[in-house]
Design a protein around this motif. Sequence first.
Motif, PDB file in Angstrom:
ATOM      1  N   UNK A  25      -9.354  23.514 114.840  1.00 37.59           N
ATOM      2  CA  UNK A  25      -9.486  24.727 114.048  1.00 37.59           C
ATOM      3  C   UNK A  25      -9.732  25.925 114.961  1.00 37.59           C
ATOM      4  N   UNK A  26      -8.983  27.003 114.741  1.00 37.49           N
ATOM      5  CA  UNK A  26      -9.282  28.278 115.400  1.00 37.49           C
ATOM      6  C   UNK A  26     -10.154  29.074 114.446  1.00 37.49           C
ATOM      7  N   UNK A  56     -10.213  30.994 109.559  1.00 41.88           N
ATOM      8  CA  UNK A  56     -10.095  29.634 110.088  1.00 41.88           C
ATOM      9  C   UNK A  56      -8.637  29.213 109.986  1.00 41.88           C
ATOM     10  N   UNK A  57      -8.076  28.795 111.106  1.00 45.19           N
ATOM     11  CA  UNK A  57      -6.715  28.255 111.125  1.00 45.19           C
ATOM     12  C   UNK A  57      -6.806  26.769 111.397  1.00 45.19           C
ATOM     13  N   UNK A  58      -6.246  25.984 110.489  1.00 41.34           N
ATOM     14  CA  UNK A  58      -6.219  24.531 110.613  1.00 41.34           C
ATOM     15  C   UNK A  58      -4.894  24.151 111.266  1.00 41.34           C
ATOM     16  N   UNK A  86      -2.309  25.919 108.203  1.00 41.59           N
ATOM     17  CA  UNK A  86      -2.802  26.886 107.224  1.00 41.59           C
ATOM     18  C   UNK A  86      -3.921  27.738 107.812  1.00 41.59           C
ATOM     19  N   UNK A  87      -4.051  28.937 107.276  1.00 41.73           N
ATOM     20  CA  UNK A  87      -5.168  29.814 107.628  1.00 41.73           C
ATOM     21  C   UNK A  87      -5.870  30.255 106.360  1.00 41.73           C
ATOM     22  N   UNK A  88      -7.190  30.373 106.460  1.00 37.45           N
ATOM     23  CA  UNK A  88      -7.980  30.891 105.343  1.00 37.45           C
ATOM     24  C   UNK A  88      -8.953  31.916 105.907  1.00 37.45           C
ATOM     25  N   UNK A  97     -16.547  24.883 105.296  1.00 39.30           N
ATOM     26  CA  UNK A  97     -15.112  24.773 105.034  1.00 39.30           C
ATOM     27  C   UNK A  97     -14.486  23.686 105.914  1.00 39.30           C
ATOM     28  N   UNK A  98     -14.817  23.702 107.197  1.00 42.29           N
ATOM     29  CA  UNK A  98     -14.263  22.703 108.117  1.00 42.29           C
ATOM     30  C   UNK A  98     -14.684  21.302 107.692  1.00 42.29           C
ATOM     31  N   UNK A  99     -15.928  21.151 107.267  1.00 39.34           N
ATOM     32  CA  UNK A  99     -16.412  19.835 106.829  1.00 39.34           C
ATOM     33  C   UNK A  99     -15.672  19.332 105.595  1.00 39.34           C
ATOM     34  N   UNK A 100     -15.065  20.229 104.835  1.00 40.25           N
ATOM     35  CA  UNK A 100     -14.332  19.809 103.633  1.00 40.25           C
ATOM     36  C   UNK A 100     -13.071  19.006 103.983  1.00 40.25           C
ATOM     37  N   UNK A 101     -12.677  19.004 105.264  1.00 39.70           N
ATOM     38  CA  UNK A 101     -11.502  18.249 105.698  1.00 39.70           C
ATOM     39  C   UNK A 101     -11.837  16.814 106.093  1.00 39.70           C
ATOM     40  N   UNK A 102     -13.108  16.440 105.999  1.00 41.32           N
ATOM     41  CA  UNK A 102     -13.519  15.067 106.340  1.00 41.32           C
ATOM     42  C   UNK A 102     -12.813  14.063 105.449  1.00 41.32           C
TER      43      UNK A 102
END
Length: 104
Positions: A55-56, A78-80, A85-87, A99-104
Amino acid sequence: MAKGIFFRESVIQRDLERFAPAIAKSINGRCVTLMHTHTEEIRMGYSATTDYGVFDITMPYEQDDRCQYAILDEVWTVRNHRKGESKTGFPTLREVFEYIESFK
């Protein structure tokens, strides 16, 4: 750093590097500082690597005629890399981590 106040790139990098270890611990991964200048938009922040992606985490900056930089907008994007995708719209790093943890 504060919006609209210009600093040398080295000052900004030192400030970002100061928080990189805490970010790495928060996401249980690795974190390095980064600067994107390959487009018309300048972005500075972090590249974070976790078990669930890269993630950037960046903010937009502007450059003055003395090659110094200032934050344009105090909102994190945040760019995944995995999803392409970017948000945007995260006012704090805590919200970025959630937000990053939501990708677990």
